[in-house]
Design a protein around this motif. Sequence first.
Motif, PDB file in Angstrom:
ATOM      1  N   ASP A  52     -68.063  68.706 -42.594  1.00  0.00           N
ATOM      2  CA  ASP A  52     -68.425  68.471 -41.193  1.00  0.00           C
ATOM      3  C   ASP A  52     -69.283  67.219 -41.047  1.00  0.00           C
ATOM      4  O   ASP A  52     -69.047  66.385 -40.165  1.00  0.00           O
ATOM      5  CB  ASP A  52     -69.169  69.679 -40.628  1.00  0.00           C
ATOM      6  N   ARG A  88     -66.898  66.329 -35.104  1.00  0.00           N
ATOM      7  CA  ARG A  88     -66.291  65.862 -36.346  1.00  0.00           C
ATOM      8  C   ARG A  88     -64.829  65.494 -36.130  1.00  0.00           C
ATOM      9  O   ARG A  88     -64.146  66.023 -35.254  1.00  0.00           O
ATOM     10  CB  ARG A  88     -66.379  66.925 -37.431  1.00  0.00           C
ATOM     11  N   TRP A  91     -59.701  67.021 -37.868  1.00  0.00           N
ATOM     12  CA  TRP A  91     -59.287  68.402 -37.612  1.00  0.00           C
ATOM     13  C   TRP A  91     -57.768  68.462 -37.674  1.00  0.00           C
ATOM     14  O   TRP A  91     -57.073  67.959 -36.795  1.00  0.00           O
ATOM     15  CB  TRP A  91     -59.803  68.846 -36.251  1.00  0.00           C
ATOM     16  N   ARG A 116     -71.220  79.465 -38.387  1.00  0.00           N
ATOM     17  CA  ARG A 116     -70.593  78.231 -37.908  1.00  0.00           C
ATOM     18  C   ARG A 116     -69.678  78.587 -36.745  1.00  0.00           C
ATOM     19  O   ARG A 116     -68.783  79.423 -36.875  1.00  0.00           O
ATOM     20  CB  ARG A 116     -69.784  77.557 -39.013  1.00  0.00           C
TER      21      ARG A 116
END
Length: 202
Positions: A52, A88, A91, A116
């Motif tokens: 991340d 971030r 993905w 998370r």
Amino acid sequence: MVELMVAFVIFGLLAAAGVALLGFSVRAQGAGAARLDDLSGLERTVAVLSADCAEAVARPTRDGNGVTLPAFVGEGGSATAPMLRLVRGGWSDLDASPRPTLQKVEYRVENGALLRTAYPELDGAAPIAPAVLLAHVKAATLRYRYAGAWTGRWDGAGGIALPQAMELVVLRDDGKTYRALFLVGTGYGAPPATTGAANAPS
């Protein structure tokens, strides 16, 4: 008759020893499995946070009320929820869903577990159910590094969206402390501005 009684006594002693040995083996196996699960949790936490932080990008988002949120917000630790929020890249879109390749994620400590939470969309979306990364967490502290200095909070002030590095210290229920360092983004600041004289041909 005496020999038979002696045989029964010896058999009983052997059976008791066998039961004790079996019980010890079961307890040792359980303790070993718990220890392996704990180590797996630590490794998973470091791996996910590393990914991340390394993929962090300077993309602000909006919450459900339309309020603009900085791309990277880090608090001092688990006393604040969320204690870390970032956007971030990288993905993977495995199911070809109509969504961006960027993802907003949050970290918090709740009920003794490091959680998370991810969002399916960057702006205004409700979060996905949180995933437990690490159990038996008593507290966690975070620090952020930029240009050689550490700070206990990060909110993108001064026009610098991302820190260069982050430190996580986790205090477990058993009193043990674990520390990990993570590069954020590329881990490098913007290059210094060059003067016109330096760019002039010689």
